[in-house]
Structures are given as C-alpha cells and as structure tokens.
Design a protein around this motif. Structure first.
Motif, PDB file in Angstrom:
ATOM      1  N   THR A   1       1.079  -4.028  -1.924  1.00 13.17           N
ATOM      2  CA  THR A   1       1.570  -5.389  -1.745  1.00 13.17           C
ATOM      3  C   THR A   1       2.209  -5.921  -3.021  1.00 13.17           C
ATOM      4  OG1 THR A   1      -0.107  -5.861  -0.074  1.00 13.17           O
ATOM      5  CG2 THR A   1       0.918  -7.744  -1.148  1.00 13.17           C
ATOM      6  N   TRP A   2       1.508  -5.815  -4.132  1.00 13.90           N
ATOM      7  CA  TRP A   2       2.078  -6.390  -5.346  1.00 13.90           C
ATOM      8  C   TRP A   2       3.204  -5.541  -5.919  1.00 13.90           C
ATOM      9  CZ3 TRP A   2       2.464  -4.290 -10.168  1.00 13.90           C
ATOM     10  CH2 TRP A   2       1.627  -3.215 -10.501  1.00 13.90           C
ATOM     11  N   LYS A   3       3.272  -4.279  -5.511  1.00 12.72           N
ATOM     12  CA  LYS A   3       4.349  -3.420  -5.991  1.00 12.72           C
ATOM     13  C   LYS A   3       5.633  -3.582  -5.178  1.00 12.72           C
ATOM     14  CE  LYS A   3       1.542   0.252  -8.049  1.00 12.72           C
ATOM     15  NZ  LYS A   3       1.147   1.683  -7.962  1.00 12.72           N
TER      16      LYS A   3
ATOM     17  N   ASP B   1      -2.469  -2.614  -3.738  1.00  9.00           N
ATOM     18  CA  ASP B   1      -1.507  -2.093  -4.696  1.00  9.00           C
ATOM     19  C   ASP B   1      -0.101  -2.102  -4.122  1.00  9.00           C
ATOM     20  OD1 ASP B   1      -3.442  -1.724  -6.547  1.00  9.00           O
ATOM     21  OD2 ASP B   1      -3.766   0.409  -6.117  1.00  9.00           O
TER      22      ASP B   1
ATOM     23  N   LYS C   1       5.523 -13.898  -2.608  1.00 15.05           N
ATOM     24  CA  LYS C   1       6.508 -12.838  -2.399  1.00 15.05           C
ATOM     25  C   LYS C   1       7.412 -13.136  -1.211  1.00 15.05           C
ATOM     26  CE  LYS C   1       7.045  -8.061  -0.944  1.00 15.05           C
ATOM     27  NZ  LYS C   1       7.767  -8.463   0.288  1.00 15.05           N
TER      28      LYS C   1
ATOM     29  N   PHE D   1       3.787 -12.574  -7.364  1.00 18.24           N
ATOM     30  CA  PHE D   1       2.958 -11.375  -7.264  1.00 18.24           C
ATOM     31  C   PHE D   1       1.887 -11.503  -6.176  1.00 18.24           C
ATOM     32  CE2 PHE D   1       4.727 -10.981 -11.527  1.00 18.24           C
ATOM     33  CZ  PHE D   1       5.098  -9.644 -11.551  1.00 18.24           C
ATOM     34  N   PHE D   2       1.797 -12.686  -5.571  1.00 19.70           N
ATOM     35  CA  PHE D   2       0.856 -12.898  -4.472  1.00 19.70           C
ATOM     36  C   PHE D   2       1.618 -12.853  -3.149  1.00 19.70           C
ATOM     37  CE2 PHE D   2      -1.025 -14.689  -8.228  1.00 19.70           C
ATOM     38  CZ  PHE D   2      -2.384 -14.408  -8.114  1.00 19.70           C
TER      39      PHE D   2
ATOM     40  N   LYS E   1      10.687  -8.494  -9.234  1.00 16.99           N
ATOM     41  CA  LYS E   1       9.611  -9.271  -9.852  1.00 16.99           C
ATOM     42  C   LYS E   1       9.659  -9.162 -11.376  1.00 16.99           C
ATOM     43  CE  LYS E   1       6.417  -8.908  -5.931  1.00 16.99           C
ATOM     44  NZ  LYS E   1       5.165  -8.299  -5.420  1.00 16.99           N
TER      45      LYS E   1
ATOM     46  N   ILE F   1       9.055  -4.674  -6.835  1.00 17.62           N
ATOM     47  CA  ILE F   1       8.605  -4.749  -8.223  1.00 17.62           C
ATOM     48  C   ILE F   1       9.766  -4.890  -9.205  1.00 17.62           C
ATOM     49  CG2 ILE F   1       8.575  -2.245  -8.529  1.00 17.62           C
ATOM     50  CD1 ILE F   1       6.077  -4.824  -9.986  1.00 17.62           C
TER      51      ILE F   1
END
Length: 221
Positions: free
Chosen positions: A5-7, A3, A58, A53-54, A13, A10
């Motif tokens: 990592t993808w945030k 969580d 990123k 998002f990966f 993104k 943000i």
C-alpha cells in the motif's frame, strides 16, 4: 499488504517530498504580517506530503492530484526567482501558469474528492482551498490596480474595464471572493466612467468661443 500500500506510487510520493523541501519548505518561515497565511498553507502542505503515505491520502494526492503538485511547486519556484531577478514579463507568464496549476488542483479536489475524514479536510482540502483563495486575492488586487491605473482620464478605457468587471461579476461564480469583489469594483468603475464623461463634456464646453454683443453685431448696417 501494508507494504504494497505505501509503496504504490512511490516515485511520485518521493518526488512530492523532494519538491516540497526544495521549493516550498522555506516558505514556512515567512515573517509575521499579512503574508503569514502562506506559512500556514505550507505547514499544511507538509501534512499533505506526509498524508500521501496513508491510504486515505494516496487516493487523492497520488491518484487524483498526481504530478500536478510537483508541477505547481516547480512553477512557483521559477516564478519567485524570475520575479526576484526583476524579469517581470517572464514572471507574469509564470504567475499565470502557477494560477492555472493551483486552480486545476483545487477543482479536482473540490469537485471530485469530497473529504471523507478530518485528515482529508485538514491536509488536502484546506491547504489547496487557502492556496486558491490567496491566488484569487492576488489576481483581483492586480487587476483592480491595473484597472484604476488605466481608468484615470480615459473614457473608452474606463468603459471597457467597467464592462470587463461586470462580466467577471456575472460569470465568475466559483469564487465568492472574486464574484463580489468584481461587483464592488465594477460599481466604482462606473464612477470613473461618469467622471470621464463629465470631463469630456466639460472640455467640450470649455473649447467653445464665447462671443460678446459687439462681436455678434452684423458687419454691415
């Protein structure tokens, strides 16, 4: 851990996703023809905004390219709109800004972030390489058109533009397309220089007054 990592990043993104669909997504539907390459570029950029998002995406899209991508999208949208509104001088200024933005992104990706996977190559390097290449194509054609427009019948302008094209050939080595195009058109420009010189010489000879034998005869004697 996943969580967090993808945030990370943000806000950027989400901004990338928004500017893509607001300003770039419509270009996917470019009609078939010479500009079909833009459809490919924008499809690949869709992959870019998903790939961010990966973790692999990123590192380059968010951490390296950063806010330059939304800046590019906004500048490109403004450029298209002012061009469509026939404000050509303003459009020219924004086209320079677009060119600067995409060149900067291309430089960052090319020089500092070599592809580590097929996804890096497909969704980061390929779209920005194509974008940069198309931008160079457009500017080379514009410059050459303007060059030959002003070359006709103007020897000083012919020499200046030929010199500029040779300078581009010598110093522009980051893009093979621009480098060799400049050489080709520099050679052609020399033809216009010779043509202008010949025209000047011909006009000079034509301006002389030819005297016949009777006119050359002395007035006395």
């Amino acid at each position: 851990m996943a969580d967090s990592t993808w945030k990370d990043g943000i806000l950027l993104k989400i901004t990338n996703v928004l500017v893509y669909f607001l300003f770039l997504g419509s270009n996917i539907y470019t009609p078939p023809g010479p500009f079909l390459i833009w459809s490919l570029i924008h499809v690949l950029l869709l992959g870019t905004v998903i790939y961010q998002f990966f973790p692999g995406g990123k590192a380059t899209v968010v951490d390296a390219i950063s806010w330059r991508f939304p800046l590019l999208a906004i500048l490109n949208a403004v450029y298209i709109n002012v061009w469509a509104s026939q404000h050509y001088i303003v459009a020219f200024i924004f086209s320079l800004l677009v060119s600067s933005a995409v060149t900067h992104i291309y430089y960052i990706v090319k020089k500092h972030h070599s592809p580590q996977s097929y996804a890096d190559e497909l969704f980061i390097h390929l779209p920005f390489s194509l974008y940069h290449w198309m931008d160079n194509c457009v500017w080379t054609k514009v410059f050459v058109f303007l060059a030959f427009f002003f070359l006709e019948g103007d020897l000083p302008a012919s020499i200046a533009i030929a010199w500029s094209l040779w300078a581009i050939f010598v110093h522009q080595k980051s893009s093979a397309f621009v480098h060799w195009s400049a050489l080709a058109f520099a050679i052609l420009a020399l033809v216009w220089v010779l043509k202008g010189a010949f025209g000047l010489f011909h006009r000079g000879r034509g301006g002389r007054v030819a005297l016949g034998d009777e006119e050359r005869a002395p007035l006395v004697g």
